[in-house]
Design a protein around this motif. Structure first.
Motif, PDB file in Angstrom:
ATOM      1  N   GLU A   1     -26.688  11.417  31.212  1.00 21.74           N
ATOM      2  CA  GLU A   1     -27.742  12.253  30.638  1.00 21.74           C
ATOM      3  C   GLU A   1     -27.421  12.626  29.192  1.00 21.74           C
ATOM      4  O   GLU A   1     -28.306  12.662  28.331  1.00 21.74           O
ATOM      5  CB  GLU A   1     -27.891  13.514  31.494  1.00 21.74           C
ATOM      6  N   ASP A   2     -26.146  12.918  28.943  1.00 21.13           N
ATOM      7  CA  ASP A   2     -25.732  13.301  27.589  1.00 21.13           C
ATOM      8  C   ASP A   2     -25.465  12.094  26.693  1.00 21.13           C
ATOM      9  O   ASP A   2     -25.159  12.260  25.506  1.00 21.13           O
ATOM     10  CB  ASP A   2     -24.468  14.153  27.656  1.00 21.13           C
ATOM     11  N   GLU A   3     -25.535  10.897  27.284  1.00 21.97           N
ATOM     12  CA  GLU A   3     -25.218   9.651  26.560  1.00 21.97           C
ATOM     13  C   GLU A   3     -23.833   9.741  25.920  1.00 21.97           C
ATOM     14  O   GLU A   3     -23.630   9.429  24.750  1.00 21.97           O
ATOM     15  CB  GLU A   3     -26.285   9.356  25.497  1.00 21.97           C
ATOM     16  N   VAL A   4     -22.879  10.186  26.742  1.00 16.23           N
ATOM     17  CA  VAL A   4     -21.514  10.414  26.250  1.00 16.23           C
ATOM     18  C   VAL A   4     -20.559   9.423  26.895  1.00 16.23           C
ATOM     19  O   VAL A   4     -20.614   9.184  28.102  1.00 16.23           O
ATOM     20  CB  VAL A   4     -21.054  11.854  26.581  1.00 16.23           C
ATOM     21  N   GLU A   5     -19.683   8.847  26.078  1.00 12.35           N
ATOM     22  CA  GLU A   5     -18.536   8.085  26.561  1.00 12.35           C
ATOM     23  C   GLU A   5     -17.275   8.854  26.198  1.00 12.35           C
ATOM     24  O   GLU A   5     -17.253   9.576  25.187  1.00 12.35           O
ATOM     25  CB  GLU A   5     -18.495   6.684  25.936  1.00 12.35           C
ATOM     26  N   LEU A   6     -16.230   8.710  26.990  1.00  9.16           N
ATOM     27  CA  LEU A   6     -14.979   9.404  26.704  1.00  9.16           C
ATOM     28  C   LEU A   6     -14.359   8.815  25.444  1.00  9.16           C
ATOM     29  O   LEU A   6     -14.285   7.595  25.275  1.00  9.16           O
ATOM     30  CB  LEU A   6     -14.020   9.294  27.886  1.00  9.16           C
ATOM     31  N   SER A   7     -13.927   9.695  24.554  1.00  3.95           N
ATOM     32  CA  SER A   7     -13.404   9.235  23.262  1.00  3.95           C
ATOM     33  C   SER A   7     -12.041   8.569  23.383  1.00  3.95           C
ATOM     34  O   SER A   7     -11.675   7.719  22.580  1.00  3.95           O
ATOM     35  CB  SER A   7     -13.315  10.414  22.279  1.00  3.95           C
ATOM     36  N   ASN A   8     -11.257   8.987  24.397  1.00  2.00           N
ATOM     37  CA  ASN A   8      -9.945   8.389  24.624  1.00  2.00           C
ATOM     38  C   ASN A   8     -10.133   7.063  25.367  1.00  2.00           C
ATOM     39  O   ASN A   8     -10.667   7.024  26.474  1.00  2.00           O
ATOM     40  CB  ASN A   8      -9.082   9.353  25.452  1.00  2.00           C
ATOM     41  N   THR A   9      -9.690   5.975  24.758  1.00  2.00           N
ATOM     42  CA  THR A   9      -9.928   4.641  25.318  1.00  2.00           C
ATOM     43  C   THR A   9      -9.317   4.488  26.709  1.00  2.00           C
ATOM     44  O   THR A   9      -9.940   3.924  27.612  1.00  2.00           O
ATOM     45  CB  THR A   9      -9.339   3.555  24.387  1.00  2.00           C
TER      46      THR A   9
END
Length: 688
Positions: A551-559
């Protein structure tokens, strides 16, 4: 190549506490087990095993994983070696699939050295038992020593033929490479031709704690004065004399069970004791005792009984090793045999019961033993007696525990008929001298270095990760400097890192748990007015997390976290039920370390005994829905704060432009922050 069916059977059968218990003395701590780290020199347990989770964590070094990972870390096994070891331990038949040329080529140097050593051990025993020369010379020698066929096979004893290159020829003919025969010391290279190092000797394979053949000891049977009586394998990538104890593989379980280890000098001492029914015995193999060898025993027990030959010269020289044992914080007793006897000969002449009785009756505390040995030399000479007392106090000064030192000082004063006050004063001087020398050495060893302004204090006491691991760093509420993250603002990375790590933890611990979550959506009433409405809906935790991030169109920044996140979500989607054991079984090795760190975070409570200090952490499972919701809202709050900070910065870059649209966006996002504040039930202070 080992089939997947075999690998699955191994993971399903192996119990992590049983596997590790073969190498580490574990004690129950609630539902877990704890013990001394096998990877570092420590005196307080920081090694935790969780049977329920099927994993272990070493808080002193940061290492962790499942049973296979432990064997790979502890015994330097490759993955296939660890699987084979566990299959043997649990009597699981190994199914093989054809190995490709590329896979064969990937076999590393150490593995090749292990393989050639194991081949040599089998070859030597085959020659001993099945060749005319082996039976006539080698086998007859072992029989003269009183060894049974069962004992010979148990210790894999063998014989190397008198021929110059018998082993070398046989190994080359079987496809083993000369370079590995040389690197293990089995073959000595010459320009004209290579030849066997151990020709004409009876052979004693030296095994690691896990049973791998590391090297050999060979005893010559002729009276050749030019040749060494005993010859050992040279140092190699797999054999380090100072870190090996002969017999440790066969003795480890008995040592842990008996909570005592008998330490002898030679191979035959160990073998004869085993044959007499006393298995908790190891040998330093004729070398001076080393700290690494003592620590190897310390993983299994804190009690050592040193067994000495009866001759006085040997006793005087051998007691020097006692101080090393005391320095490691271990309890030492000493037992000597009658003059002219050694552990081998004495065990051969006496029954099991008589041997046990002798050891129990004649084992002395090291203070009593030193006094009895050295008093004979001092007699009535005051100077020699003073030297003896100083020698005894020096040994006491090596003991790390103050209470034990106090008890031994009292005992020494009683035995030597001297004032306790004088001994205490001498002890204080010796300890102060040791501290001064240690400080001096530390200063010499220290090199100038530059501390990064974002680097955390080395022993910072926060719980959000390993303080010495730059990837975990302290949490956002840590009062000191934030952790060091190259090429990025440290505070920003730390806070986001904490939220993302929390999401992975939630998925691992509670992903399949069904909870009622509050869903918020817009709904028009009969008059057409749009209102915000909330209602409770049932979700599995992993579904709620996944839908929220989508919903937030978020991916985790830490690979690393994003890859683990994808891996976990895929596993949940492909399996109707989630089993942590099953997930860990198929977990990629590159994810295993971080997953273990996260799963074992709660075990820090047991290690540090917070409850014993009247600190009672709240169990996460008590508030799963709240835990999930707060994490998601807090992460949204942080990300929106970042957007607001960027918008405000853009206003400063060109004040002349029309910024009304940007200001409107700031207002809208600020309202969103206020909304998050209401959901979280606390005032929100922007991070940025």
């Amino acid at each position: 190549m080992i089939s997947q069916n075999t690998i699955d059977s191994v993971f399903e059968t192996a119990r992590v506490e049983e596997v590790i218990g073969d190498f580490v003395n574990l004690k129950r701590a609630g539902s877990n087990f704890k013990g001394l780290s096998p990877f570092s020199d420590e005196r307080s347990p920081s090694f935790m095993v969780s049977p329920a989770k099927g994993i272990w964590k070493d808080f002193s070094t940061g290492k962790g994983g499942n049973s296979v990972k432990f064997l790979m870390e502890h015994s330097q096994f490759t993955y296939p070696e660890a699987i084979r070891y566990l299959a043997r331990k649990y009597n699981i038949e190994i199914e093989e699939t054809e190995q490709s040329e590329a896979e064969k080529a990937n076999t590393d140097i150490r593995e090749s050295m292990y393989l050639v050593s194991e081949f040599a051990a089998k070859y030597f025993q085959d020659v001993l038992l099945n060749s005319e020369e082996g039976k006539a010379i080698g086998l007859s020698y072992f029989k003269e020593r009183g060894f049974t066929n069962e004992t010979i096979k148990k210790f894999n004893l063998g014989y190397s033929p008198e021929t110059w290159d018998a082993l070398t020829k046989e190994a080359l003919g079987k496809g083993y490479k000369l370079e590995f025969l040389e690197s293990t010391g089995l073959t000595i290279a010459r320009e004209d031709r290579p030849f066997d190092r151990f020709k004409g000797r009876v052979m004693f394979p030296i095994q690691s704690m896990s049973g791998r053949v590391l090297g050999f000891g060979g005893r010559i049977l002729t009276n050749d004065k030019k040749a060494a009586k005993y010859l050992n394998s040279p140092e190699s990538d797999i054999y380090h004399k100072s870190k090996v104890l002969y017999g440790i593989y066969h003795a480890k379980q008995s040592i842990a069970k008996q909570n005592n280890c008998y330490l002898v000098e030679g191979y035959t001492d160990v073998i004869q004791f085993h044959q007499a029914g006393i298995e908790n015995v190891v040998a330093s193999s004729g070398t001076a005792l080393t700290p690494d060898q003592i620590r190897l025993i310390n993983r299994l027990t804190r009690n050592i009984t040193v067994l000495f030959d009866g001759d006085a010269a040997g006793l005087r020289a051998s007691i020097r090793g006692i101080d090393l044992i005391l320095e490691e914080g271990m309890n030492v007793r000493v037992c000597s045999f009658p003059d002219g006897e050694d552990p081998d000969s004495f065990a051969r002449k006496n029954s099991h019961d008589a041997l046990v009785a002798y050891l129990e009756e004649n084992s002395k505390d090291f203070i009593q033993f030193k006094a009895s040995i050295l008093m004979g030399e001092a007699k009535n000479d005051p100077i020699k007696k003073a030297d003896l007392i100083r020698d005894m106090v020096t040994s006491i000064s090596k003991i790390p525990d103050r209470i034990q030192r106090e008890v031994y000082i009292q005992e020494c004063a009683r035995i030597m008929d001297i004032s306790e006050q004088v001994l205490v004063s001498t002890l204080a001087q010796l300890i102060q001298k040791d501290i001064a020398e240690a400080n001096k050495k530390q200063k010499q060893d220290q090199k100038p270095f530059e501390v990064h302004r974002n680097q955390p204090p080395k022993n910072a006491g926060f719980s959000g990760g390993d303080p010495e691991d730059p990837r975990t760093g302290p949490p956002d509420d840590y009062p000191g400097e934030p952790g060091y993250y190259p090429d990025a603002p440290a505070e920003k990375v730390n806070i986001l890192y904490g939220f993302e790590r929390k999401i992975i933890e939630i998925l691992l611990l509670y992903g399949s748990v069904v909870e009622n979550f509050e869903d918020v959506f817009l709904k028009a009433d009969e008059e057409g007015n749009v209102k915000e409405v909330s209602e409770k809906r049932e979700y599995k935790v992993f579904e709620k997390v996944y839908l929220s991030l989508q919903e937030d169109e978020v991916e985790l920044s830490n690979t690393l976290f994003q890859n683990i996140y994808n891996n976990i979500i895929d596993f949940y989607n492909q399996n109707e039920t989630f089993s942590l054991d099953k997930y860990l079984m198929h977990l990629q090795p590159e994810f295993a370390q971080e997953v273990t760190n996260i799963l074992m975070e709660d075990e820090r409570v047991t290690i540090h005994n917070w409850e014993g200090q009247n600190i009672y952490p709240k169990h996460k499972s008590e508030t799963i829905e709240q835990n999930v919701s707060e994490t998601i809202f807090s992460m949204r709050w942080y990300l929106v704060s970042g957007i607001i900070a960027e918008l405000k910065n853009s206003l400063l870059t060109d004040p002349q432009e029309d910024n009304s649209e940007v200001l409107s966006m700031v207002v809208d996002y600020s309202k969103l922050l206020n909304n998050f504040s209401k959901k979280l039930g606390r005032v929100v202070v922007p991070y940025h």
